[in-house]
Design a protein around this motif. Sequence first.
Motif, PDB file in Angstrom:
ATOM      1  N   TYR A  45      55.040  61.271  45.871  1.00 57.20           N
ATOM      2  CA  TYR A  45      53.085  61.778  45.478  1.00 57.20           C
ATOM      3  C   TYR A  45      52.935  61.549  44.892  1.00 57.20           C
ATOM      4  O   TYR A  45      52.496  61.322  43.682  1.00 57.20           O
ATOM      5  CB  TYR A  45      53.706  63.605  45.047  1.00 57.20           C
ATOM      6  N   ALA A  46      50.573  61.494  44.751  1.00 56.38           N
ATOM      7  CA  ALA A  46      50.325  60.252  44.171  1.00 56.38           C
ATOM      8  C   ALA A  46      48.875  60.852  44.535  1.00 56.38           C
ATOM      9  O   ALA A  46      48.313  61.271  45.614  1.00 56.38           O
ATOM     10  CB  ALA A  46      50.512  59.024  44.295  1.00 56.38           C
ATOM     11  N   ASN A  47      47.902  60.892  43.316  1.00 50.77           N
ATOM     12  CA  ASN A  47      46.613  60.868  43.798  1.00 50.77           C
ATOM     13  C   ASN A  47      46.060  59.633  44.885  1.00 50.77           C
ATOM     14  O   ASN A  47      47.228  58.826  44.730  1.00 50.77           O
ATOM     15  CB  ASN A  47      45.590  60.216  42.477  1.00 50.77           C
ATOM     16  N   ASP A  48      45.179  60.087  45.120  1.00 49.19           N
ATOM     17  CA  ASP A  48      44.299  59.208  46.803  1.00 49.19           C
ATOM     18  C   ASP A  48      43.603  58.145  45.730  1.00 49.19           C
ATOM     19  O   ASP A  48      42.497  58.547  45.012  1.00 49.19           O
ATOM     20  CB  ASP A  48      43.827  59.848  47.366  1.00 49.19           C
ATOM     21  N   ILE A  49      43.931  57.216  45.889  1.00 48.67           N
ATOM     22  CA  ILE A  49      43.427  55.388  45.203  1.00 48.67           C
ATOM     23  C   ILE A  49      42.123  55.415  45.929  1.00 48.67           C
ATOM     24  O   ILE A  49      41.443  55.186  44.902  1.00 48.67           O
ATOM     25  CB  ILE A  49      44.028  54.750  45.160  1.00 48.67           C
ATOM     26  N   LEU A  50      42.158  55.496  47.439  1.00 52.08           N
ATOM     27  CA  LEU A  50      40.414  55.258  48.079  1.00 52.08           C
ATOM     28  C   LEU A  50      39.733  56.186  47.268  1.00 52.08           C
ATOM     29  O   LEU A  50      38.688  55.728  47.490  1.00 52.08           O
ATOM     30  CB  LEU A  50      40.874  55.169  48.899  1.00 52.08           C
ATOM     31  N   ASP A  51      40.211  57.632  47.225  1.00 52.72           N
ATOM     32  CA  ASP A  51      39.006  58.602  46.620  1.00 52.72           C
ATOM     33  C   ASP A  51      38.706  58.511  45.258  1.00 52.72           C
ATOM     34  O   ASP A  51      37.789  58.598  44.876  1.00 52.72           O
ATOM     35  CB  ASP A  51      39.971  59.469  46.854  1.00 52.72           C
ATOM     36  N   ASN A  52      39.779  57.690  44.671  1.00 54.01           N
ATOM     37  CA  ASN A  52      39.320  57.337  42.772  1.00 54.01           C
ATOM     38  C   ASN A  52      38.468  56.112  43.182  1.00 54.01           C
ATOM     39  O   ASN A  52      37.398  56.126  42.333  1.00 54.01           O
ATOM     40  CB  ASN A  52      40.761  56.560  42.551  1.00 54.01           C
ATOM     41  N   TYR A  53      38.885  55.222  43.437  1.00 51.70           N
ATOM     42  CA  TYR A  53      37.672  53.790  43.980  1.00 51.70           C
ATOM     43  C   TYR A  53      36.197  54.360  44.626  1.00 51.70           C
ATOM     44  O   TYR A  53      34.636  53.913  43.766  1.00 51.70           O
ATOM     45  CB  TYR A  53      38.810  52.912  45.001  1.00 51.70           C
ATOM     46  N   ARG A  54      35.990  55.131  45.552  1.00 54.64           N
ATOM     47  CA  ARG A  54      35.007  55.888  46.037  1.00 54.64           C
ATOM     48  C   ARG A  54      33.719  56.135  44.872  1.00 54.64           C
ATOM     49  O   ARG A  54      32.486  56.823  44.980  1.00 54.64           O
ATOM     50  CB  ARG A  54      35.261  56.956  46.768  1.00 54.64           C
ATOM     51  N   ARG A  55      34.859  57.842  43.991  1.00 55.90           N
ATOM     52  CA  ARG A  55      34.413  57.996  43.438  1.00 55.90           C
ATOM     53  C   ARG A  55      33.125  57.259  42.112  1.00 55.90           C
ATOM     54  O   ARG A  55      32.542  57.242  41.391  1.00 55.90           O
ATOM     55  CB  ARG A  55      34.814  58.494  42.349  1.00 55.90           C
ATOM     56  N   VAL A  56      33.975  55.799  41.887  1.00 53.05           N
ATOM     57  CA  VAL A  56      33.673  54.804  40.898  1.00 53.05           C
ATOM     58  C   VAL A  56      32.741  54.536  41.157  1.00 53.05           C
ATOM     59  O   VAL A  56      31.515  53.959  40.284  1.00 53.05           O
ATOM     60  CB  VAL A  56      34.585  53.722  40.395  1.00 53.05           C
ATOM     61  N   ALA A  57      31.820  54.203  42.442  1.00 52.69           N
ATOM     62  CA  ALA A  57      30.898  53.800  42.938  1.00 52.69           C
ATOM     63  C   ALA A  57      29.937  55.370  42.210  1.00 52.69           C
ATOM     64  O   ALA A  57      28.626  54.032  41.544  1.00 52.69           O
ATOM     65  CB  ALA A  57      30.661  53.820  43.909  1.00 52.69           C
ATOM     66  N   THR A  58      29.844  56.155  42.002  1.00 56.69           N
ATOM     67  CA  THR A  58      29.247  56.620  41.182  1.00 56.69           C
ATOM     68  C   THR A  58      28.508  56.784  40.374  1.00 56.69           C
ATOM     69  O   THR A  58      27.371  57.213  39.388  1.00 56.69           O
ATOM     70  CB  THR A  58      29.694  58.534  41.784  1.00 56.69           C
ATOM     71  N   TYR A  59      30.159  56.367  39.259  1.00 58.33           N
ATOM     72  CA  TYR A  59      29.688  56.298  38.321  1.00 58.33           C
ATOM     73  C   TYR A  59      28.740  55.339  37.225  1.00 58.33           C
ATOM     74  O   TYR A  59      28.184  54.880  36.550  1.00 58.33           O
ATOM     75  CB  TYR A  59      31.368  55.867  36.735  1.00 58.33           C
ATOM     76  N   ALA A  60      29.469  53.830  37.819  1.00 59.02           N
ATOM     77  CA  ALA A  60      28.652  52.596  38.144  1.00 59.02           C
ATOM     78  C   ALA A  60      26.680  52.570  38.420  1.00 59.02           C
ATOM     79  O   ALA A  60      26.380  52.662  37.545  1.00 59.02           O
ATOM     80  CB  ALA A  60      29.832  51.861  39.263  1.00 59.02           C
ATOM     81  N   ASP A  61      26.531  53.325  39.268  1.00 59.51           N
ATOM     82  CA  ASP A  61      25.590  54.078  39.980  1.00 59.51           C
ATOM     83  C   ASP A  61      24.922  54.417  38.223  1.00 59.51           C
ATOM     84  O   ASP A  61      23.685  54.134  38.066  1.00 59.51           O
ATOM     85  CB  ASP A  61      25.133  54.715  41.117  1.00 59.51           C
ATOM     86  N   ARG A  62      25.605  55.398  38.203  1.00 60.92           N
ATOM     87  CA  ARG A  62      24.084  56.068  36.296  1.00 60.92           C
ATOM     88  C   ARG A  62      24.469  55.018  36.002  1.00 60.92           C
ATOM     89  O   ARG A  62      23.875  55.270  34.778  1.00 60.92           O
ATOM     90  CB  ARG A  62      25.459  57.427  36.636  1.00 60.92           C
ATOM     91  N   ILE A  63      25.575  54.258  35.446  1.00 63.54           N
ATOM     92  CA  ILE A  63      25.493  52.855  34.119  1.00 63.54           C
ATOM     93  C   ILE A  63      24.235  52.274  34.248  1.00 63.54           C
ATOM     94  O   ILE A  63      23.348  52.043  33.645  1.00 63.54           O
ATOM     95  CB  ILE A  63      26.535  53.146  33.585  1.00 63.54           C
ATOM     96  N   LYS A  68      24.189  55.981  29.329  1.00 66.20           N
ATOM     97  CA  LYS A  68      25.784  55.612  28.775  1.00 66.20           C
ATOM     98  C   LYS A  68      26.226  55.690  28.839  1.00 66.20           C
ATOM     99  O   LYS A  68      26.370  57.301  28.990  1.00 66.20           O
ATOM    100  CB  LYS A  68      24.947  55.546  26.780  1.00 66.20           C
ATOM    101  N   PRO A  69      27.007  55.190  29.423  1.00 67.85           N
ATOM    102  CA  PRO A  69      28.751  55.058  29.448  1.00 67.85           C
ATOM    103  C   PRO A  69      29.271  56.352  28.059  1.00 67.85           C
ATOM    104  O   PRO A  69      30.561  57.193  29.188  1.00 67.85           O
ATOM    105  CB  PRO A  69      29.369  54.076  29.027  1.00 67.85           C
ATOM    106  N   SER A  70      28.870  56.082  27.388  1.00 68.67           N
ATOM    107  CA  SER A  70      29.495  58.137  26.215  1.00 68.67           C
ATOM    108  C   SER A  70      29.100  58.954  26.651  1.00 68.67           C
ATOM    109  O   SER A  70      29.747  60.206  26.127  1.00 68.67           O
ATOM    110  CB  SER A  70      29.136  57.328  25.029  1.00 68.67           C
ATOM    111  N   ASP A  71      28.041  58.955  27.352  1.00 71.20           N
ATOM    112  CA  ASP A  71      27.075  60.281  28.035  1.00 71.20           C
ATOM    113  C   ASP A  71      27.672  60.575  29.458  1.00 71.20           C
ATOM    114  O   ASP A  71      28.124  62.169  29.912  1.00 71.20           O
ATOM    115  CB  ASP A  71      25.623  59.936  27.705  1.00 71.20           C
ATOM    116  N   LEU A  72      28.909  59.814  29.927  1.00 72.38           N
ATOM    117  CA  LEU A  72      29.204  60.553  30.996  1.00 72.38           C
ATOM    118  C   LEU A  72      30.588  61.312  31.107  1.00 72.38           C
ATOM    119  O   LEU A  72      31.565  60.388  29.887  1.00 72.38           O
ATOM    120  CB  LEU A  72      30.058  59.507  31.748  1.00 72.38           C
ATOM    121  N   PRO A  73      31.067  62.210  31.302  1.00 73.35           N
ATOM    122  CA  PRO A  73      32.394  63.222  31.545  1.00 73.35           C
ATOM    123  C   PRO A  73      33.311  62.105  31.778  1.00 73.35           C
ATOM    124  O   PRO A  73      33.819  61.704  32.945  1.00 73.35           O
ATOM    125  CB  PRO A  73      31.593  64.470  32.535  1.00 73.35           C
TER     126      PRO A  73
END
Length: 109
Positions: A45-63, A68-73
């Motif tokens: 039982y664990a989190n879906d690592i691929l889903d985490n990687y997909r969501r990281v792309a959204t973070y990178a795009d916003r940065i 500002k990284p400090s403004d991201l939740p």
Amino acid sequence: MAAFVMPDTFMNVHRVEITSLAARYLLPAVYPFRIFAEAGGLLAYANDILDNYRRVATYADRILTGTKPSDLPVQAPIKFHLVINLKTAKTLGLTVPPTLLASADEIIE
């Protein structure tokens, strides 16, 4: 008595030995990744690592577009996988409840 194997590179490398020892001593264990259940572990039982990687792309795009990284939740995983190895459950003399089987993403028979 039961065990919970923490996610760690050492554990991943030695997953066959760890799952074999758990089976030898009839120790039910929960593992952090699907590869443990494939190696003979009872339950993964664990989190879906691929889903985490997909969501990281959204973070990178916003940065990269000026946020500002400090403004991201801070985000936590939202997608998890449950894998049950019925062969191992039978070897350990365990009956997996139907409700747990129904919520499994994958069942190894």
